[in-house]
Design an enzyme around this catalytic site. Structure first.
Site, PDB file in Angstrom:
ATOM      1  N   ASP A 158      -6.032   2.420  -3.684  1.00 38.09           N
ATOM      2  CA  ASP A 158      -7.376   2.277  -2.829  1.00 38.09           C
ATOM      3  C   ASP A 158      -7.713   3.421  -2.112  1.00 38.09           C
ATOM      4  O   ASP A 158      -8.895   3.709  -1.588  1.00 38.09           O
ATOM      5  CB  ASP A 158      -7.361   1.147  -2.137  1.00 38.09           C
ATOM      6  CG  ASP A 158      -6.347   1.132  -0.970  1.00 38.09           C
ATOM      7  OD1 ASP A 158      -5.290   1.711  -0.822  1.00 38.09           O
ATOM      8  OD2 ASP A 158      -6.314  -0.111  -0.312  1.00 38.09           O
ATOM      9  N   ASP A 191      -1.154   1.681  -3.818  1.00 32.31           N
ATOM     10  CA  ASP A 191      -2.008   0.530  -4.532  1.00 32.31           C
ATOM     11  C   ASP A 191      -3.406   1.160  -5.102  1.00 32.31           C
ATOM     12  O   ASP A 191      -4.380   0.435  -5.509  1.00 32.31           O
ATOM     13  CB  ASP A 191      -1.979  -0.674  -3.765  1.00 32.31           C
ATOM     14  CG  ASP A 191      -2.891  -0.295  -2.516  1.00 32.31           C
ATOM     15  OD1 ASP A 191      -2.760   0.776  -1.682  1.00 32.31           O
ATOM     16  OD2 ASP A 191      -3.489  -1.330  -1.831  1.00 32.31           O
ATOM     17  N   SER A 224       0.864  -1.272   0.002  1.00 32.07           N
ATOM     18  CA  SER A 224      -0.079  -0.021   0.129  1.00 32.07           C
ATOM     19  C   SER A 224       0.694   1.351  -0.044  1.00 32.07           C
ATOM     20  O   SER A 224       1.495   1.561  -1.148  1.00 32.07           O
ATOM     21  CB  SER A 224      -0.853   0.058   1.192  1.00 32.07           C
ATOM     22  OG  SER A 224      -1.662   1.134   1.276  1.00 32.07           O
ATOM     23  N   ASP A 284      -2.660   6.751  -3.209  1.00 36.88           N
ATOM     24  CA  ASP A 284      -1.702   6.170  -2.263  1.00 36.88           C
ATOM     25  C   ASP A 284      -0.964   5.022  -3.302  1.00 36.88           C
ATOM     26  O   ASP A 284      -1.466   4.775  -4.490  1.00 36.88           O
ATOM     27  CB  ASP A 284      -2.162   5.415  -1.076  1.00 36.88           C
ATOM     28  CG  ASP A 284      -3.006   4.073  -1.270  1.00 36.88           C
ATOM     29  OD1 ASP A 284      -3.438   3.924  -2.409  1.00 36.88           O
ATOM     30  OD2 ASP A 284      -2.728   3.366  -0.254  1.00 36.88           O
TER      31      ASP A 284
END
Ligand code: MG
Length: 455
Positions: A243, A241, A97, A239
């Site tokens: 999400d 990744d 992430s 961010d």
């Protein structure tokens, strides 16, 4: 004996080749695969070590007889949607992430595309710590299929909004994926909706050369500059990744995630009166204000997006969100999705015909303060009990730690960290000074209780 844990707040994470290794990942993948079922999606973010872990994940899955559907490098929400769309039994996303580049991790999804529940995490850990699952014989090892799901994901995201209205608004959008995998979809989605798109940090690069992969007000200066230089109506920073997303208005001001969630909630409640919205107890009062003003109800959860997502699935709640920029839109999928956040905000701007700064300005304003206090792990439970017992707040909630509510929307949350020997204190009030006073008073109380109980 201390219970052994792999999963943290969002999947399993660690520093590559020390806390998080190929051996671990192969066994985690085989344990997860044997638990989830036969057909498993695999995806990865743009980190330099993600290819290595993709091969480890695939090996682990094949060894227990799973068929692997490799969706390639893509945002976590695209993998999650892929699991649901293709009707698979689960998915493994290789990502850390927003963590720094030396980290990597795995998020494990169930067949609905949502991360497995805390109980399911424990069941997978049990298989892992018992030495891993039984392996299949050589002639029943699974197969690998490569699938491209990005275009399906993009079209689905767009299908949830009034694309004609957005097109007519001719919005200018500045996009900062932070060298993360949102770069594969977000600019494309915005331009497919007729927006003029300006980008920065758009090359996927696992060393994150542009900025930290966590979008925060203090590291979005390049996006702010881009918004100003291009005359954009809106800026969005993702961010690592993809999400989570944080928004910047046309004046270059950054708005934290609970305010963008409040905008989305306000619009959703206007169109769907009386709806229920899920959010963690740490979220701003602004969510509660807009939802209850429009006849809706807030369901408060423990902190952690997985808990919010699972609550949405279990109770058929269509909208959820977190203060850090995670918006979950049930009609799409009950997981955080930065691209859904983008299209929902674009739709609001197009339909209202107002600048983003004005839309944010129409929301109730609160101020927040945060503190932390060191406390040995073994004392946390007693300290918290004492804190609850001695509280003089008119309303006390113990969903996660203790949240004390006062008149006019003020509150303070005192919560033991799950990972560090500390208590976190969050407060919110109508002025910065009141928020600081609330946080400080409770910090002092906490320090006194810790001292008393450790004597
Ligand atoms: Mg993320």
């Amino acid at each position: 004996m201390k219970q052994r844990k792999l999963f943290g707040t969002n999947g399993v994470r660690g520093i590559v080749n020390s806390e998080f290794t190929v051996d671990m990942v192969t066994k985690l993948a085989s344990s997860s695969g044997s638990y989830l079922g036969k057909e498993i999606a695999v995806g990865r973010d743009g980190r330099t070590t993600s290819i290595m872990f993709r091969d480890a994940v695939i090996a682990g899955l094949l060894s227990v007889g799973c068929n692997v559907h490799d969706l390639g490098s893509l945002p976590t929400p695209a993998l999650q949607y892929g699991v649901k769309y293709f009707g698979l039994d689960g998915g493994l996303m290789i990502t850390a992430s927003h963590n720094p580049p030396e980290f990597n991790g795995i998020k494990v999804m169930a067949s609905d595309g949502v991360e497995v529940s805390r109980e399911q995490e424990t069941e997978i850990e049990d298989i892992y710590f018992k030495g891993g699952p039984d392996l299949v014989s050589w002639d029943t090892i699974g197969s690998v299929f490569e699938k491209d799901s990005l275009h399906i994901y993009r079209d689905t995201v767009i299908s949830h909004v009034d694309s004609e209205a957005i097109r007519e608004a001719c919005l200018k959008v500045a996009v900062d994926p932070g060298n993360g995998v949102a770069a594969y979809v977000a600019p494309d989605i915005a331009s497919s909706l007729g927006c003029s798109v300006y980008t920065v940090n758009v090359d996927v690069d696992g060393t994150f050369p542009g900025r930290s992969s966590e979008p925060r007000p203090d590291n979005l200066s390049m996006l702010i500059e881009l918004v100003k230089a291009s005359g954009a109506d809106i800026g969005i920073g993702f961010d690592g990744d993809g999400d989570r997303a944080i928004f910047v208005d046309e004046k270059g001001e950054v708005h934290w995630g609970d305010r963008s969630f409040a905008l989305v909630a306000k619009e959703y409640l206007t169109n769907n009166p009386g709806s229920i919205v899920a959010t963690p107890v740490s979220s701003s009062q602004v969510i509660s204000d807009v939802v209850t003003d429009l006849g809706g109800k807030v369901v408060w959860t423990k902190v952690g997006s997985v808990v919010v997502s699972r609550k949405m699935v279990d109770e058929d709640i269509k909208l959820g969100g977190e203060e850090n920029g995670g918006i979950m839109y049930g009609p799409h999928i009950e997981t955080r999705d930065g691209s859904i956040a983008l299209v929902l905000i674009l739709e609001i701007m197009a339909k209202k015909g107002k600048p983003l700064s004005q839309l944010f300005g129409e929301l109730p304003q609160y101020f927040q303060s945060k503190e932390r206090v060191t406390c040995p792990n073994e004392l946390k439970r007693d300290v918290l009990s004492k804190f609850i017992e001695k509280s003089d707040a008119p309303e006390v909630e113990t969903i996660d730690g203790v949240k004390m509510k006062y008149p006019e929307g003020s509150w303070v949350l005192v919560r033991p960290s799950g990972t560090e020997p500390i208590f976190r204190i969050y407060s919110e009030a109508a002025s910065q000074m009141d928020a600081n006073v609330l946080a400080n008073e409770n910090k002092n109380k906490l320090v006194a209780f810790i001292k008393e109980l450790s004597e």
